[in-house]
Design an enzyme around this catalytic site. Structure first.
Site, PDB file in Angstrom:
ATOM      1  N   LYS A  74     -13.736 -28.673   0.733  1.00 17.34           N
ATOM      2  CA  LYS A  74     -14.379 -27.845  -0.301  1.00 17.34           C
ATOM      3  C   LYS A  74     -15.897 -27.848  -0.145  1.00 17.34           C
ATOM      4  O   LYS A  74     -16.561 -26.862  -0.492  1.00 17.34           O
ATOM      5  CB  LYS A  74     -13.965 -28.338  -1.690  1.00 17.34           C
ATOM      6  CG  LYS A  74     -12.487 -28.097  -1.994  1.00 17.34           C
ATOM      7  CD  LYS A  74     -12.130 -26.624  -1.899  1.00 17.34           C
ATOM      8  CE  LYS A  74     -10.752 -26.313  -2.474  1.00 17.34           C
ATOM      9  NZ  LYS A  74     -10.397 -24.890  -2.360  1.00 17.34           N
ATOM     10  N   TYR A  95     -10.046 -33.490   1.142  1.00 16.92           N
ATOM     11  CA  TYR A  95     -10.129 -32.323   0.246  1.00 16.92           C
ATOM     12  C   TYR A  95     -11.590 -32.078  -0.156  1.00 16.92           C
ATOM     13  O   TYR A  95     -12.067 -30.938  -0.129  1.00 16.92           O
ATOM     14  CB  TYR A  95      -9.252 -32.568  -0.988  1.00 16.92           C
ATOM     15  CG  TYR A  95      -9.279 -31.458  -2.024  1.00 16.92           C
ATOM     16  CD1 TYR A  95      -8.581 -30.272  -1.828  1.00 16.92           C
ATOM     17  CD2 TYR A  95      -9.996 -31.604  -3.212  1.00 16.92           C
ATOM     18  CE1 TYR A  95      -8.599 -29.256  -2.788  1.00 16.92           C
ATOM     19  CE2 TYR A  95     -10.017 -30.607  -4.173  1.00 16.92           C
ATOM     20  CZ  TYR A  95      -9.313 -29.439  -3.955  1.00 16.92           C
ATOM     21  OH  TYR A  95      -9.339 -28.433  -4.902  1.00 16.92           O
TER      22      TYR A  95
HETATM   23  P1  NAD Z   1      -1.947 -23.351  -6.927  1.00 19.44           P
HETATM   24  O1  NAD Z   1      -1.168 -24.346  -6.122  1.00 19.44           O
HETATM   25  O2  NAD Z   1      -1.308 -22.737  -8.113  1.00 19.44           O
HETATM   26  O3  NAD Z   1      -2.472 -22.176  -5.992  1.00 19.44           O
HETATM   27  C1  NAD Z   1      -2.658 -22.277  -4.608  1.00 19.44           C
HETATM   28  C2  NAD Z   1      -2.038 -21.055  -3.942  1.00 19.44           C
HETATM   29  O4  NAD Z   1      -2.374 -21.069  -2.542  1.00 19.44           O
HETATM   30  C3  NAD Z   1      -0.510 -21.006  -4.021  1.00 19.44           C
HETATM   31  O5  NAD Z   1      -0.096 -19.741  -4.525  1.00 19.44           O
HETATM   32  C4  NAD Z   1      -0.068 -21.215  -2.584  1.00 19.44           C
HETATM   33  O6  NAD Z   1       1.160 -20.557  -2.256  1.00 19.44           O
HETATM   34  C5  NAD Z   1      -1.254 -20.622  -1.835  1.00 19.44           C
HETATM   35  N1  NAD Z   1      -1.331 -21.077  -0.439  1.00 19.44           N
HETATM   36  C6  NAD Z   1      -1.202 -22.350   0.028  1.00 19.44           C
HETATM   37  N2  NAD Z   1      -1.300 -22.354   1.374  1.00 19.44           N
HETATM   38  C7  NAD Z   1      -1.508 -21.064   1.756  1.00 19.44           C
HETATM   39  C8  NAD Z   1      -1.683 -20.442   3.017  1.00 19.44           C
HETATM   40  N3  NAD Z   1      -1.650 -21.145   4.165  1.00 19.44           N
HETATM   41  N4  NAD Z   1      -1.862 -19.090   3.059  1.00 19.44           N
HETATM   42  C9  NAD Z   1      -1.878 -18.365   1.909  1.00 19.44           C
HETATM   43  N5  NAD Z   1      -1.722 -18.908   0.682  1.00 19.44           N
HETATM   44  C10 NAD Z   1      -1.527 -20.247   0.615  1.00 19.44           C
HETATM   45  O7  NAD Z   1      -3.271 -24.133  -7.354  1.00 19.44           O
HETATM   46  P2  NAD Z   1      -4.599 -23.682  -8.125  1.00 19.44           P
HETATM   47  O8  NAD Z   1      -4.977 -24.855  -8.939  1.00 19.44           O
HETATM   48  O9  NAD Z   1      -4.446 -22.353  -8.763  1.00 19.44           O
HETATM   49  O10 NAD Z   1      -5.612 -23.609  -6.909  1.00 19.44           O
HETATM   50  C11 NAD Z   1      -6.338 -22.457  -6.542  1.00 19.44           C
HETATM   51  C12 NAD Z   1      -7.621 -22.893  -5.834  1.00 19.44           C
HETATM   52  O11 NAD Z   1      -8.466 -23.574  -6.768  1.00 19.44           O
HETATM   53  C13 NAD Z   1      -7.381 -23.880  -4.680  1.00 19.44           C
HETATM   54  O12 NAD Z   1      -8.282 -23.570  -3.622  1.00 19.44           O
HETATM   55  C14 NAD Z   1      -7.754 -25.223  -5.300  1.00 19.44           C
HETATM   56  O13 NAD Z   1      -8.148 -26.160  -4.332  1.00 19.44           O
HETATM   57  C15 NAD Z   1      -8.901 -24.796  -6.206  1.00 19.44           C
HETATM   58  N6  NAD Z   1      -9.227 -25.732  -7.281  1.00 19.44           N
HETATM   59  C16 NAD Z   1      -8.314 -26.047  -8.234  1.00 19.44           C
HETATM   60  C17 NAD Z   1      -8.671 -26.933  -9.255  1.00 19.44           C
HETATM   61  C18 NAD Z   1      -7.711 -27.329 -10.345  1.00 19.44           C
HETATM   62  O14 NAD Z   1      -8.005 -28.286 -11.081  1.00 19.44           O
HETATM   63  N7  NAD Z   1      -6.574 -26.653 -10.491  1.00 19.44           N
HETATM   64  C19 NAD Z   1      -9.959 -27.472  -9.283  1.00 19.44           C
HETATM   65  C20 NAD Z   1     -10.882 -27.122  -8.302  1.00 19.44           C
HETATM   66  C21 NAD Z   1     -10.499 -26.230  -7.302  1.00 19.44           C
END
Ligand code: NAD
Length: 249
Positions: free
Chosen positions: A159, A155
């Protein structure tokens, strides 16, 4: 209104508690017409409807190039332009280095890194033709500090790859007035980590965050809106940390 009459496409935007939907809602409040792109099971049309009748949902899988191209064509036919792309779709897996299988590696890198490439490729010709656009890619503090809280090394690698890809695209498309920037969220309370961090571990995590709280989706959304808007018109290739001070460097 920071995004009046702009068309903004947000990948992975359907989850009601996610960063993508919070960004979509905030962009809609700033006058944008929203396109929520997500997998069928996430119901992007339903999510768009929650924002209002002018917003649309598109089913697509960002790991599939043809699916990304079809989604971009659909948006261009329906809305006439694409001004903003938020590469937000991502998945994570807790793994130790030696436990990462080929399938794990493919799954995690395909959504975050390949998906960011494919969706950017799908919208960049239109942005170049209209002589303007903004792409915001959601990376992670995990890329910078070598591991976040939950995600494995694959991961972090995915990123970190997003950061390199975005910076290289920013150089290539600056002359077309297309800006490409990243945000690196720290720990944000969403479904990706819900219930996965025990209370005693959370105490230790909070000690490492100067602002002394876990982030919320709107904390990230505000920064994405800024980078997508003309307020950031002289910013490209930027990495904006949104982590409460977890990584001051
Ligand atoms: P989340 O799981 O709520 O959102 C991820 C979304 O991506 C979901 O709606 C899912 O259906 C969609 N998805 C997954 N595979 C897919 C595909 N192949 N095609 C299209 N859509 C797809 O999680 P989140 O926390 O809102 O994450 C959003 C972004 O932020 C991600 O890239 C995550 O890595 C990043 N992020 C999150 C955090 C955190 O602490 N929540 C921290 C750093 C980065």
């Amino acid at each position: 209104m920071l995004l009046k009459d702009k068309v903004a496409l947000i990948t992975g935007g359907a989850g009601p508690n996610g960063l993508g939907f919070a960004t979509a809602r905030m962009m809609a409040e700033q006058g944008a017409r929203i396109v929520i792109l997500d997998l069928a099971q996430a119901d992007p049309a339903g999510a768009a409807a929650r924002l209002g009748p002018q917003h649309i949902g598109v089913v697509a899988d960002v790991t599939d190039k043809a699916s990304c191209e079809l989604a971009a064509r659909t948006v261009l036919e329906t809305c006439g332009r694409i001004d903003v792309l938020v590469n937000n779709a991502g998945i994570t897996q807790p793994r130790k280095t030696v436990d990462i299988t080929g399938a794990d590696y493919d799954a995690v890198l395909d959504v975050s890194l390949r998906g960011t490439l494919y969706m950017s490729q799908a919208v960049l010709p239109a942005m170049r033709a209209q002589k303007g656009g903004a792409i915001v890619c959601i990376s992670s503090v995990s890329a910078q500090r070598g591991g976040g809280i939950l995600g494995g090394p694959h991961y972090s690698a995915a990123k970190a790859g997003v950061l390199g890809l975005a910076r290289a695209m920013a150089r290539e498309y600056g002359n077309d007035n297309v800006r490409i920037n990243c945000v690196t969220p720290g720990l944000i309370a969403t479904d990706i980590n819900k219930g996965l961090i025990p209370a005693d571990r959370m105490v230790g995590i909070l000690e490492q965050i100067p602002l002394n709280r876990i982030g919320g989706p709107d904390d990230v959304a505000g920064c994405v809106v800024f980078l997508a808007s003309d307020l950031a018109r002289y910013c490209t290739g930027v990495t904006l940390d949104v982590n409460g001070g977890m990584l001051i460097h």
